[in-house]
Design a protein around this motif. Structure first.
Motif, short mmCIF file in Angstrom:
data_model
loop_
_atom_site.label_atom_id
_atom_site.label_comp_id
_atom_site.label_asym_id
_atom_site.label_seq_id
_atom_site.Cartn_x
_atom_site.Cartn_y
_atom_site.Cartn_z
N GLU A 27 -28.74 1.87 -6.51
CA GLU A 27 -27.81 2.65 -6.42
C GLU A 27 -26.33 2.08 -5.93
OE1 GLU A 27 -28.84 6.09 -3.81
OE2 GLU A 27 -29.91 6.96 -5.28
N ARG A 33 -20.98 6.43 -6.96
CA ARG A 33 -20.77 7.11 -5.78
C ARG A 33 -19.12 7.63 -6.06
NH1 ARG A 33 -23.25 4.11 -0.82
NH2 ARG A 33 -25.43 3.88 -1.88
N SER A 80 -19.76 13.74 0.39
CA SER A 80 -20.72 13.47 1.42
C SER A 80 -20.36 11.88 1.74
CB SER A 80 -22.08 13.56 0.70
OG SER A 80 -22.10 12.59 0.02
N THR A 84 -22.59 10.52 -2.55
CA THR A 84 -23.45 10.83 -3.53
C THR A 84 -23.55 12.35 -3.64
OG1 THR A 84 -25.25 11.29 -1.90
CG2 THR A 84 -25.25 9.08 -3.05
N GLY A 85 -22.60 13.20 -3.11
CA GLY A 85 -22.55 14.72 -3.27
C GLY A 85 -21.11 15.18 -3.00
N HIS A 87 -19.24 18.95 -1.96
CA HIS A 87 -19.48 20.29 -1.34
C HIS A 87 -18.11 21.08 -1.21
CE1 HIS A 87 -20.77 23.09 1.69
NE2 HIS A 87 -19.65 22.82 2.55
N ASP A 94 -22.63 23.16 -3.42
CA ASP A 94 -23.30 21.78 -3.38
C ASP A 94 -23.43 21.32 -4.77
OD1 ASP A 94 -22.96 20.91 -0.28
OD2 ASP A 94 -24.30 22.93 -0.51
N THR A 96 -24.83 17.23 -6.81
CA THR A 96 -24.92 15.76 -6.52
C THR A 96 -24.07 14.83 -7.83
OG1 THR A 96 -26.67 15.65 -8.02
CG2 THR A 96 -26.98 15.99 -5.79
N GLU A 98 -24.76 12.08 -9.10
CA GLU A 98 -25.82 11.77 -9.98
C GLU A 98 -26.19 12.97 -11.05
OE1 GLU A 98 -30.27 9.65 -10.21
OE2 GLU A 98 -29.18 10.20 -8.47
N GLY A 99 -26.47 14.05 -10.47
CA GLY A 99 -26.91 15.18 -11.43
C GLY A 99 -25.75 15.64 -12.22
#
Length: 148
Positions: A27, A33, A80, A84-85, A87, A94, A96, A98-99
């Motif tokens: 990562e 990111r 975040s 990585t996330g 919000h 929320d 991610t 990556e998702g």
């Protein structure tokens, strides 16, 4: 406790630490990111800038918890600490990074429901294809498997 009589569950957890460290190194090098995110009100897209210099955008209707949101709710995006996330505090949503990059815009159950709805969409092309297939006699019957 000596290494010889270490319980198996501890050995398994220690093995997971090594896997997590290796994942963390990947990562770090990929730098997938978020360094910034905003809602583009003109284009009606959520835009995410990544540390590696690339950017990614998507319409909020694709994402769980964002589909029925107002522009004022979508503009308030928190990243975040590790990037990585994302919000949305006004929506309690929320996602991610990556998702999102993998095309996962929500939980498994939400994605399953979303995909099922997309499959039921009626379009002119879908109606024409059904008409053509019907003229050919419809869906071909399954043939009996021949023994090898």
């Amino acid at each position: 406790m000596t290494k010889a009589n270490t319980p198996e569950w501890i050995k398994a957890e220690l093995a997971r630490v090594e896997e997590a460290q290796a994942r963390g190194q990947v990562e770090q090098t990929s730098r997938l990111r978020a360094c910034s995110a905003h809602y583009d009100t003109r284009k009606k897209l959520i835009v995410i800038a990544l540390e590696n210099g690339s950017s990614f955008s998507f319409p909020p209707q694709l994402a769980q918890g964002l589909g029925n949101a107002q522009a004022s709710e979508l503009t308030d995006i928190e990243i975040s600490p590790l990037g990585t996330g994302l919000h949305w505090p006004k929506l309690d949503a929320d996602l991610t990074v990556e998702g999102l990059l993998a095309g996962l815009f929500g939980s498994r159950s939400w994605m399953r429901t979303h995909a099922a709805k997309a499959g039921r969409v009626r379009s002119i092309a879908k109606a024409q294809a059904a008409k053509v297939n019907g003229a050919k006699g419809g869906r071909p019957r399954k043939s009996a498997a021949t023994p090898a």
